[in-house]
Design a protein around this motif. Structure first.
Motif, PDB file in Angstrom:
ATOM      1  N   GLU A 227       5.093 -14.759  -1.332  1.00  0.00           N
ATOM      2  CA  GLU A 227       4.250 -13.721  -0.748  1.00  0.00           C
ATOM      3  C   GLU A 227       3.369 -14.284   0.372  1.00  0.00           C
ATOM      4  N   THR A 228       2.787 -15.443   0.124  1.00  0.00           N
ATOM      5  CA  THR A 228       1.880 -16.037   1.106  1.00  0.00           C
ATOM      6  C   THR A 228       2.608 -16.342   2.408  1.00  0.00           C
ATOM      7  N   THR A 229       3.774 -16.960   2.308  1.00  0.00           N
ATOM      8  CA  THR A 229       4.533 -17.330   3.506  1.00  0.00           C
ATOM      9  C   THR A 229       5.056 -16.103   4.234  1.00  0.00           C
ATOM     10  N   VAL A 230       5.621 -15.163   3.476  1.00  0.00           N
ATOM     11  CA  VAL A 230       6.185 -13.959   4.098  1.00  0.00           C
ATOM     12  C   VAL A 230       5.091 -13.172   4.821  1.00  0.00           C
ATOM     13  N   LEU A 231       3.942 -13.008   4.181  1.00  0.00           N
ATOM     14  CA  LEU A 231       2.863 -12.259   4.815  1.00  0.00           C
ATOM     15  C   LEU A 231       2.249 -13.017   5.981  1.00  0.00           C
ATOM     16  N   ASP A 232       2.323 -14.324   5.938  1.00  0.00           N
ATOM     17  CA  ASP A 232       1.842 -15.108   7.076  1.00  0.00           C
ATOM     18  C   ASP A 232       2.615 -14.747   8.345  1.00  0.00           C
ATOM     19  N   HIS A 233       3.913 -14.463   8.157  1.00  0.00           N
ATOM     20  CA  HIS A 233       4.764 -14.078   9.288  1.00  0.00           C
ATOM     21  C   HIS A 233       4.670 -12.585   9.611  1.00  0.00           C
ATOM     22  N   THR A 234       4.561 -11.755   8.598  1.00  0.00           N
ATOM     23  CA  THR A 234       4.797 -10.319   8.793  1.00  0.00           C
ATOM     24  C   THR A 234       3.541  -9.454   8.742  1.00  0.00           C
ATOM     25  N   TYR A 235       2.376 -10.024   8.446  1.00  0.00           N
ATOM     26  CA  TYR A 235       1.204  -9.225   8.098  1.00  0.00           C
ATOM     27  C   TYR A 235       0.928  -8.102   9.087  1.00  0.00           C
ATOM     28  N   GLU A 236       0.963  -8.393  10.355  1.00  0.00           N
ATOM     29  CA  GLU A 236       0.616  -7.382  11.352  1.00  0.00           C
ATOM     30  C   GLU A 236       1.763  -6.432  11.672  1.00  0.00           C
ATOM     31  N   HIS A 237       2.929  -6.657  11.059  1.00  0.00           N
ATOM     32  CA  HIS A 237       4.100  -5.840  11.391  1.00  0.00           C
ATOM     33  C   HIS A 237       4.524  -4.895  10.280  1.00  0.00           C
ATOM     34  N   VAL A 238       3.972  -5.065   9.064  1.00  0.00           N
ATOM     35  CA  VAL A 238       4.402  -4.245   7.923  1.00  0.00           C
ATOM     36  C   VAL A 238       3.206  -3.555   7.291  1.00  0.00           C
ATOM     37  N   GLU A 239       3.507  -2.535   6.494  1.00  0.00           N
ATOM     38  CA  GLU A 239       2.462  -1.798   5.777  1.00  0.00           C
ATOM     39  C   GLU A 239       2.449  -2.091   4.287  1.00  0.00           C
ATOM     40  N   TYR A 240       3.589  -2.557   3.756  1.00  0.00           N
ATOM     41  CA  TYR A 240       3.732  -2.743   2.311  1.00  0.00           C
ATOM     42  C   TYR A 240       4.477  -4.039   2.019  1.00  0.00           C
ATOM     43  N   ILE A 241       4.245  -4.550   0.816  1.00  0.00           N
ATOM     44  CA  ILE A 241       5.081  -5.626   0.282  1.00  0.00           C
ATOM     45  C   ILE A 241       5.586  -5.156  -1.081  1.00  0.00           C
ATOM     46  N   SER A 242       6.823  -5.540  -1.419  1.00  0.00           N
ATOM     47  CA  SER A 242       7.463  -4.981  -2.611  1.00  0.00           C
ATOM     48  C   SER A 242       7.246  -5.842  -3.849  1.00  0.00           C
ATOM     49  N   LEU A 243       7.349  -5.188  -5.007  1.00  0.00           N
ATOM     50  CA  LEU A 243       7.349  -5.834  -6.317  1.00  0.00           C
ATOM     51  C   LEU A 243       8.499  -5.245  -7.117  1.00  0.00           C
ATOM     52  N   HIS A 244       9.138  -6.072  -7.943  1.00  0.00           N
ATOM     53  CA  HIS A 244      10.211  -5.618  -8.823  1.00  0.00           C
ATOM     54  C   HIS A 244       9.954  -6.127 -10.244  1.00  0.00           C
ATOM     55  N   SER A 245      10.114  -5.246 -11.230  1.00  0.00           N
ATOM     56  CA  SER A 245       9.965  -5.653 -12.632  1.00  0.00           C
ATOM     57  C   SER A 245      10.927  -4.892 -13.523  1.00  0.00           C
ATOM     58  N   TYR A 246      11.603  -5.630 -14.389  1.00  0.00           N
ATOM     59  CA  TYR A 246      12.425  -5.033 -15.445  1.00  0.00           C
ATOM     60  C   TYR A 246      12.043  -5.710 -16.759  1.00  0.00           C
TER      61      TYR A 246
END
Length: 502
Positions: A227-246
């Motif tokens: 999450e930290t790395t992905v948001l470091d790249h994408t923070y200003e370009h996206v509105e949401y980050i996903s979560l998955h749970s089963y």
């Protein structure tokens, strides 16, 4: 058997957030019988002219699903969207490496958009960042959303769709942190690709919103670092980050199983913390919200799925038959997400028809409701409005993996315009009812309109043979006396207490 008592305080001034209707979203992937023999079965007695099953449409409408993720899932990471548009007779048959099946491409983007309109839902479209990337993603946005006068918008028009689809929410790939994923990437690889793809998608249509892939589960080794790395790249370009749970009850430990929504709660809080850390690091005024775009119980079909013949078409994959205890956990998970309505803006029950789904179909036969259909339907219908910050005092227990598990899991939603208050509650106690007293004096003049209860003597009871085996009733005893809501919640029960100003 020890008598258990719980107390709540519900005040209309203590608000969490408005419920985003998309929290009651779902998911249709090209997987198993979700599409073929699920939503689409030409020749079925209930099929319309396009081959869509009207009985399935009716049940989806009963769930009031406003938002559906498509076309995957693992499937999307190997999917060429161009295979699913244009004349059906010219579409290729492909091997789907994600699930080891054969995809005939009889249903694609346009057909699914037609079906979504029939059920009254918006589509959350996913793009392939596994085998493809920037170019295919921007072309799909142009095909779906640009009015006319460009190659791909005019191609759409030539396919019989003059007006653009105007899809507003898009997923930047699926579970790219997973080694099982076609085109699996490191966080840095995915983050860079997602950021650059997001830029050109928004250059094509500035009105869209984007979901970056978060971790595929809280137990994934790369969780948080991803999450930290992905948001470091994408923070200003996206509105949401996903979560998955089963979740599953492989150990057949009911008390521990029903506590697993606490894991979901911790997952949400952790991802929120990471998002807010990145907001501070970026010195940004923008808040990233959460898209819980895959969640459900999934474990019943694991062994039978190993017997599926490779490269078969529309096999019976991931066809969990849900029981009563699964419905209770689904109820707890719905309550958990509502408690976080300030940050969880999108959620997609995975999935909608046949594949780990609330709705099942028999080929050539009937469509029927699984046990989990009911808590989802109740939340979707009655859980619209503002989530209130209820103060709950409940006895607790410890289980194998969790400590301080409250017997009472509850949330309240206030629809001020309709002057309705709904209290959702699960009694996790396996051995006794739970006496509930809720102080709601700020709701002067409100009385109980209905108290719906889902309960059953057999926690393993299903609706597979008897469709009316596990179904709710409206014989709960909730009532208001001097500003106090009182009820005895049966052991192991899902409760919906609906109050209205008289």
């Amino acid at each position: 058997m020890t008598e258990k008592k719980a107390k709540m305080t519900i005040d209309k001034q203590y608000k969490v957030a408005e419920v985003d209707p998309r929290i009651y979203g779902s998911f249709v992937e090209h997987l198993g019988r979700a599409v073929y023999e699920g939503i689409y079965e030409p020749g079925h007695p209930e099929a319309d002219k396009a081959g869509f099953r009207k009985d399935v449409i009716k049940l989806v409408k009963e769930l009031k699903v406003p938002f559906i993720r498509y076309p995957g899932g693992n499937f999307v990471s190997g999917y060429n969207w161009e295979d699913g548009v244009g004349p059906v007779e010219k579409r290729p048959t492909r091997l789907d490496l994600a699930w080891g099946t054969t995809e005939p491409n009889l249903i694609g983007t346009n057909e699914f958009m037609d079906w979504a309109k029939l059920v009254g839902a918006e589509v959350n479209m996913a793009v392939n960042l596994g085998t493809r990337g920037i170019d295919a993603a921007r072309n799909l946005v142009e095909y779906c959303n640009h009015p006319s006068g460009s190659y791909y918008s005019d191609l759409r028009k030539s396919h019989g769709y003059k007006e653009p689809h105007n899809i507003k929410t898009w997923c930047l790939g699926n579970e790219m942190d997973g080694p099982w994923q076609i085109g699996h990437k490191t966080a840095a690889e995915y983050g860079r690709l997602a950021a650059e793809t997001a830029k050109v998608m928004k250059w094509t249509d500035p009105s869209i919103e984007l979901v970056a892939c978060g971790s595929s589960g809280s137990a994934i080794p790369t969780f948080i670092d991803w999450e930290t790395t992905v948001l470091d790249h994408t923070y200003e370009h996206v509105e949401y980050i996903s979560l998955h749970s089963y979740y599953g009850n492989q150990e057949n430990d009911l008390s521990n199983y029903l506590a697993k929504s606490l894991d979901m709660d911790h997952f949400i809080k952790t991802v929120v913390a990471v998002c807010d850390y990145m907001k501070a690091k970026k010195r940004s005024k923008k808040t990233i919200h959460l898209s819980y775009d895959e969640w459900n119980v999934w474990y019943h079909s694991n062994e039978q799925d190993k017997e599926i013949e490779r490269w078969s078409k529309a096999p019976h994959l991931l066809e969990d038959i849900y029981n009563f205890e699964d419905a209770l956990l689904v109820g707890c998970m719905l309550i958990t997400m509502l408690k976080h309505a300030d940050r969880v803006k999108i959620a997609c029950l995975a999935q909608l028809v046949n594949v780990i789904a609330p709705i099942m179909t028999d080929k050539g036969g009937e469509a029927w409701c699984q046990t989990i259909f009911y808590p989802f339907m109740h939340a979707s219908i009655y859980g619209r409005g503002t989530v209130l910050q209820s103060v709950v005092s409940s006895p607790k227990y410890d289980s194998k993996d969790f400590t301080d598990v409250p017997y009472l899991e509850s949330v309240s939603v206030f629809n001020e315009e309709a002057e309705e208050l709904t209290v959702f509650a699960v009694n996790r106690a396996t051995d006794s009812s739970l006496d509930l007293e809720a102080d709601m004096r700020s709701f002067a003049g409100y009385t109980v309109k209905e108290h719906i209860v889902l309960e059953h003597d057999d926690v393993k009871g299903t609706n597979q043979e008897n469709r009316n085996n596990v179904v709710p009733h409206s014989c709960g005893d909730a009532h208001v006396c001097d500003g106090i809501l009182k009820s005895r919640l049966p052991k192991l029960s899902w409760n919906v207490m609906r109050l209205k100003k008289s």
